[in-house]
Each structure stands twice: as C-alpha cells, then as structure tokens.
Design a protein around this motif. Sequence first.
Motif, PDB file in Angstrom:
ATOM      1  N   SER A 807     -20.106 -10.864   5.111  1.00  0.00           N
ATOM      2  CA  SER A 807     -19.338 -10.988   3.871  1.00  0.00           C
ATOM      3  C   SER A 807     -20.147 -11.712   2.789  1.00  0.00           C
ATOM      4  O   SER A 807     -20.159 -11.297   1.617  1.00  0.00           O
ATOM      5  CB  SER A 807     -18.030 -11.737   4.155  1.00  0.00           C
ATOM      6  OG  SER A 807     -17.292 -11.891   2.981  1.00  0.00           O
ATOM      7  N   SER A 811     -21.607 -10.125  -0.799  1.00  0.00           N
ATOM      8  CA  SER A 811     -21.418 -10.771  -2.115  1.00  0.00           C
ATOM      9  C   SER A 811     -22.759 -10.985  -2.803  1.00  0.00           C
ATOM     10  O   SER A 811     -22.891 -10.769  -4.020  1.00  0.00           O
ATOM     11  CB  SER A 811     -20.705 -12.114  -1.939  1.00  0.00           C
ATOM     12  OG  SER A 811     -19.447 -11.939  -1.347  1.00  0.00           O
ATOM     13  N   CYS A 815     -23.980  -9.265  -6.380  1.00  0.00           N
ATOM     14  CA  CYS A 815     -24.469 -10.081  -7.498  1.00  0.00           C
ATOM     15  C   CYS A 815     -25.849  -9.605  -7.952  1.00  0.00           C
ATOM     16  O   CYS A 815     -26.102  -9.453  -9.149  1.00  0.00           O
ATOM     17  CB  CYS A 815     -24.499 -11.540  -7.057  1.00  0.00           C
ATOM     18  SG  CYS A 815     -24.976 -12.681  -8.377  1.00  0.00           S
ATOM     19  N   VAL A 821     -18.203  -5.673  -5.120  1.00  0.00           N
ATOM     20  CA  VAL A 821     -18.380  -5.774  -3.674  1.00  0.00           C
ATOM     21  C   VAL A 821     -17.896  -4.511  -2.977  1.00  0.00           C
ATOM     22  O   VAL A 821     -18.573  -3.963  -2.094  1.00  0.00           O
ATOM     23  CB  VAL A 821     -17.620  -7.015  -3.120  1.00  0.00           C
ATOM     24  CG1 VAL A 821     -17.583  -6.971  -1.596  1.00  0.00           C
ATOM     25  CG2 VAL A 821     -18.273  -8.300  -3.578  1.00  0.00           C
TER      26      VAL A 821
END
Length: 975
Positions: A807, A811, A815, A821
């Motif tokens: 996870s 992320s 970014c 996402v």
Amino acid sequence: MDLNSASTVVLQVLTQATSQDTSVLKPAEEQLKQWETQPGFYSVLLNIFTNHSLDVNVRWLAVLYFKNGIDRYWRRVAPHALSEEEKTSLRAGLITNFNEPVNQIATQISVLIAKVARVDCPRQWPELIPTLVESVKVQDDLQQHRALLTFYHVTKTLASKRLASDRKLFYDLTSSIYNFACTLWNHHTDTFLQQICTGDEAAAANSLERTLLSLKVLRKLTVHGFVEPHWNAEVMGFLHAVFERLKQFLECSRSIRAESICRDRLEKTIILFTKVLLDFLDQHPFSFTALIQRSLEFSVSYVFTEAGEGVVFEQFIVQCMNLIKMIVKNYAYKPSKNIEDSSPETLEAHKIKTAFFTYPTLMEICRRLVTHYFLLTKEELTMWEEDPESFTVEETGGDSWKYSLRPCTEVLFIDIFHEYNQTLTPVLLEMVHSLHGSTNMENTNAILIKDAVYNAVGLAAYELFDSVDFDQWFKNQLLAELQVSHDRYKPIRRRVIWLIGQWISVKFKSDLRPVLYEAIRNLLQDRDLVVRIETATTLNCIFDGLICISLFFFKYLESMFTLLFQLLQEVTQCDTKMHVLHVLSCVIERVNMQIRPYVGCLVQYLPLLWKQSEEHNMLRCAILTTLIHLVQGLGADSRNLYPFLLPVIQLSTDVSQPPHVYLLEDGLELWLVTLENSPCLTPELLRIFQNMSALLELSSENLKNCFKIINAYIFLSSSEFLQMYAADLCRSFCELLKDITTEGQVQVLKVVENVLKVNPVLGPQMFQPLLPSVFRGIIDGERYPVVMSTYLGIMGRVLLQNARFFSLLLSQMACELGQEVDQILGNMIEMWVDRMDNITQPERRKLSALALLSLLPSLNNVIQDKFCGIINISVEGLHDVMTEDSETGTYKDCMLMSHFEEPKVTEDEEPPTEQDKRKKMLALKDPVHTVSLQQFIYEKLKAQQELLGEQGFHALMETVDTEIVTQLQEFLQVF
C-alpha cells in the motif's frame, strides 16, 4: 618543436631515461610522455636514432619511442595525429639509407618501417617498395642485409592485412615483385652453396643469412600473394625447387661441423623450407595437389628409410611428419560418400594419395613408427632413472604434438591408422602376436619393442575395437605382466597399466574390475615412482569412464586413497603434485560421502601444501578443486575445516590480492559449496562477504557464481546477513542494474525475490530502493518475458505477504507518476493479467493467483473492474496445480507440503546438501506450498459474496466468461 634547438634537449632527456636511478629516470619518462603529442618530436627522434655516433642505449630508446608513436598517432583519425607534412618528411628519412650497424636497432627500424607501411603503403608511400628493391641489389654487405631485413618485415606486415581491398593491393604487389624475389633467393642460395664447397664458412654464413631472409619474403608472397597460385608457373616452379634445395641443404649438413656458426642457420633455413610447404598446403590445398606426390615421396624417404640417416634432425623430422599428417587428414582430399558429389580436384588428390599409400608403404611406415620412433631413447631412460618426475611430465607434455618428436609420431600414427585401419590392423596384430609370452629380462631392446607395440595398441584402441579381444588378452597375458616385479620390466608394467587406461572406456568387462582394482592397489606400491604415477593416471581414466562406482571398488577405497596420499607426499615437482592431487580429487568426487573416514590425513596435509605452493598458483588451483570435492564429500562436517578453509577462500576471492587472477574462479566455487554445506553461519563466514562488493564491481563472467553465493547466505541466515550487508548489497545492485545484460538483471532480481521469500516483513524495507523500478517495469510492460516474470514474482511476494508495504509502495508510485492510486493499481492488475503467459514456473503462477486474490474481498471499483482478470488467472492457476486423486476422484493441490522428509538417495544420486534441506524447510513456511489455492479461492469468493450480497456478487460473476465459471465450479464442487 624546432629541430635544432630541441634535439639537444630531447637527447639529454633520453639519456636520463636510460639511467638506473629512478629519481632521474621517472622525471625523464614523464617529460618524454608529454612530448609524444608535440609536432616535430618524432623528427627529432629520427635524427637521434640515425646518428651512429650517439650512445647505443639512447638510440635504442629513441627507436622504441618512435615505434610506439606510430601505433598511437600515425593514423589520420587518431587523437593528436601527426601532420601530413611531418609524416612525409619521416617517410623519406626512414628509407634514406640502410646502414644501421647495430643488429637490434636495425631490426627495430625495420619493424617500425613495416608499421608505417601497413597504414601508408602503397597509396601514400609508393616509393617504399622500389627503394627496397634497389637497395637489396647493392654490393655493400651491410646495406644489402638491412634492406633485405626491412623488405621481409614490410612483406610480412602487408601479407597479414585481411580486408578485401588490402588483399587486392597485396596481390598486385606480389605479381610485380615475385620474379625479382625468386631471382634474389636463387642468387643468395647459389652463392651460399658455392662458398660452402670452397670452405669459406664466414662468407657462407653471411650468404646464408640473406638466403634465409629472401626465403622468408618468398614464403609470404607465395602463400598470401595469389588467389589461385597453381596457375602461376613461377610459383609452382619455386615450390618444386624447394624440394631440390632441401636436398642440397640436407647434404650440406653432412660437411658442416655441429659447432660451426653455419649449423644453426642452416637448420633454421631447412625448417623454413618445410614451413613454406606446410603453409601453402594449409592455405591452398587444391593448388598443392600437384605437390602431394613429391611431398610424400620426399618426407617418407627421409623419415622412414635409410636416406635420412646422418642428415635429418629432430625438428626436421617433426615438420616432415606434420606434412604427411596434413595430407592424410586434409578434408579437401576426402571424397564424399557419394562420389558424384565430389569435385574433380578432390578426386584427383585422393587418387594420388591412394596410389602412394600402397600396402608395402603403409606397412613400412607403421613398422618404422612403432619399432623406431616409439622406442624409449637412451636419454629418456636416463631421465627415468635420474629424474622420474620430469620423465612423467615430459611424457604427458600436453599440446606439443607440432613441436616435439614423440607426441608428433604418436599423432601421425593415430591419423594414418584411422585413415587406413583395414590395411594396418593385421600389421599391428601380427606385431602383437610376435610378442606373446614372457620377455627375456636381459634383452633391453626386446622390452623396449614390447613397450612400443603396446603403446601402438593403446593409441589405436578405438580402431581395434572389433579386432582385439581385450578381456581375454588382459586375463591371459597383461595381468601376468603387471605382476612381474623385476626392475628391468618396469617399462612394461608402466605401459600395460597405461594400456588398460586407454582401453577401459573402449572394451573392458565389469566383472574383471575387481582383479584390476587389486592390480592397481599393488602397482601403487611399486618400487618405481614412474609406475606409481602412471597407475594413478589409469585410476583417473577408470573413474572418467564410469557412470557410477561399483561396490567392488569400496573394498579398495581405504588402501588406494592412502597410497595415493603417500604418492602426493612423495612427489616434489609442482606439475606432478597437481596431477596426483587431481586423481585424489576425482576419487573424492566419485565416492562422495564414502570418503569421510579416510580424508583425515589429506585434511592435515593440505594446509602445509598450500603454504609450500605460495609461488605456484596453478598448484593452488588444484588444491582449491580438491577442497571443493572434500567439502562436498564431508557435507556438514566440513565446518571442521574452517580454520584452514575460510582464509583460503578469503585470499582467493580478494581482488586486491595478486593471486586472485588465478584463484578467483575456483575460490568462488569453493566459497559456494562451503555455504551450501554449512550447518550454520559463523562470524568468520559472515566476514568473508566483505570481498563481495569489489567482486560485483568487476562485472566479470564470475557474476553468476557471486549471485549464487549471495543467495546461499540468504538461505543460510537471512537475518544476520541482511542486517550487516543489505544496505551495501542494495547499493551494488542499483549500480549493476544501470549497465548489465538481461541475464544479469534476472540474477539480481532473483536475489531480491529470495530475500522477500525468506523475510517477507523486513525484506521489502531493506531493498525498497529497487522496488519502484520493478513496479514501473510491470506497468510499462517490460518487453523481456524472463524479466517480466521475475518482476511479477517480486511484486507477488510483496502483495501477498506484506500488504501494508504494498500500500505504501502504491502511494509512492502514484506520487512519482502524478496519477491516482486506483489508476496505478488498475494499470498494474491489467498488465499482470495480460502478461501472465510470461510466467512459466508453476510456483510463480500460483503465487500470482494468490497475490491477486489477496486483494479480495473489496468494494474498490478498480478491483471489481479487474475481477474477471483475477478469476481468469486463478482458474489458470488451478489448472497448473490441481491433480485428480485416482482413489477419491477429487482434486488436490500438488504443491502443498505438510512436513519435511529426508529424501531417499540412490547410489548414483548426490545426497542433499544443507542448503537443500534449508530450502525444504523454507518451503514449509511459503504460502505457495502451505496454502491450498482451491481453498483460498473459495474463501475469497465467499468473503466477496458476503461483502456485496447475493445480487451484487451475482452481477460481478456475470463479468466472467461462462466457460471459466464452469471450470471454476468444477474445481470448487467439494465446498
């Protein structure tokens, strides 16, 4: 650089550069290095080395700097290239005169002129060849010789060029000067022969030197200067003249004293004549057809009849035998099985060969080879007595058949026997039958004849397969001969055990092996060292020819190993120790664990031998090989060797130590097997890994073993190892991945995959810098299937076993890429489903199914959009791993493992290493082997159904192909 002012300065610095004082020498070398690219520097050097009044050492150094400068700066495209004006001036200066009085400097000048010619002749230097031709005609002896020396080096260099345009230029050059070269050679040859007849040896020596140089020129022109030389009458005339000149020179040798200054040059010239023929045959086999008959007549006459007595010498015999061998073996002279497919040239050559090699000729060659050339000489017998180890090294001289008489005669015998085996087999068998029974110990010649005949039978073993009942011969005669202990019979004991080694893989019944092992054990106790060494060699041949060791051998294992060890201690020469050590290694390798009770003595001796072999790296390589087999044989008990073993590995794999050049490959292999057989990680074993960083920087062919070693550490003790070295490894891997082959890239990724398999919690954090590139590779659709497969294996581990880290990674990627996402996740799942066929390993395919299923249950729209793909992969996985139980008719996951079982090892299988056991234990914790895919799918679908409700789940299932749903229901019907 102004010539007048610079000459004095350069001369002074060159003088300093010849000094023995390093404080004077080093600054001078630095200054000369700076001047290398200065315009005019090479003109100054030319003035210095052509000034005969200066110191010879200074002139010699000036020539060397000039020669090195040609290599670096003469070509127009070179950095700091010389100007065309300076090169024109230098070319003119180099051939102004040929009067250098010092031989060594004259040779260097000739070589540097040839280097310039390679680049500039004939286009930029058309006057070179005409100048040389005129210069070799002058009457002045010195100038003539120097010009001829240069002529040879220029011809040699131009002949070596291989581009088609360069070949054409050399053909044109050859056609323009060939007649002159022949005339020049004939003139100097006739002059030499006349001077020998008048007894003027000093003048003859000078003429012979010119004959040699002019013949060297002709050799290059004849071999490389014509496309189809057989159409040129001058070429064929010269080649036919070679035979006449050879006869004249051989006859001359009768009248020249052995200590005469002419003798050495005469033999060199004779050898050069044979090289002309050998080179021409090699380059132009069909053009040589007209010379086959004469070459065979000449060679056979001098080597196999009385005609050569008193005139032939060893190197000449070797050359003649090579000529015969090349004609006999030449592929161009062998017709196809279907005669109609053969060229007329091939048929003509074959016809000449067949007409020459009649039964009487072949019989005489065979008999002469065996009873004359195969006989041990007085010098060899003396060496046997005085220096037995040197004798054995000489006898097994390796790749020397072209240059040494004994191996050359043996190779010729093998080739002729193979080509004419139907004719020669009866001849050899008749020689064998004539030797039946005991031999008179007082008759040394009879013993040597028997040795020679047995040698022939060993060399021709494969050809004699159907003609010799070797088993009967062994039982009825050879075994008895091995038991004759008389000192004078040792040549036969040695030869018979060698003979058995030749036949062991050809024809030897297994039920005779116990008797043979008994004989070998006795011979390893023979009084004669040569016999013992030969027996060890035969034992090695036996092991090489066996698929597995019979139980018969183990009865003799202890005594043979002890005797071989005693032999290893007794011999003193490096080559012999290497040889015996190799045999010991072979024994250890073949019997494996069975060696454990007997290796104590060897284990104690090897540290001493390692210390004694400090200056002998090849012997140390042999010790490393022995240690590899020892560790494999001892298994976990090899930890007792660590006080000696680990410093050896440390030294062998330390790239800062000079011996690593020789020891690295074997050192890495030893390091690997030590880890594979280690029961636990010791601080010393962990410390050696400090060598790895520099090894990875090498990026050599040893990288594969380096990765295996890293994996072995991970399996041995991942926590301790990674805690100390993970950061360094990660940095090294990041650097490696910038510039590495696809195969290397996969090796790096497999290490990361193993880390995640062994330590799924901390592994992703330790190698976090590498994971974004893996993620990007997946969503970008990595084009190499094997790389993509490994990417998916890594991401599968992270997703399945460390969802929290996955996870965070998701992320981070969102970014970095400036996307949502969910969009990133969707792209990844889509590419994963699309490239599933890239994964060929069943374990990784199941892992992919488990990983994607772990995303369920979920209300996430992206995951629900990709639900169909996830189910498709899951059903594919079921097809991969599910097998039907024949008794119950139900399906079960074939990859599931519930407990560890020691595998049953058969005789011809290697026992599992400690690492094999560790991998088994690791598998018991791996979801791929502990989680039923069938059960996992059922539970995940059940959870998704509970999350969405019956209607929502039904709608989701309708996105899946009905055929896939049917297959899924069939797999899940038990629930």
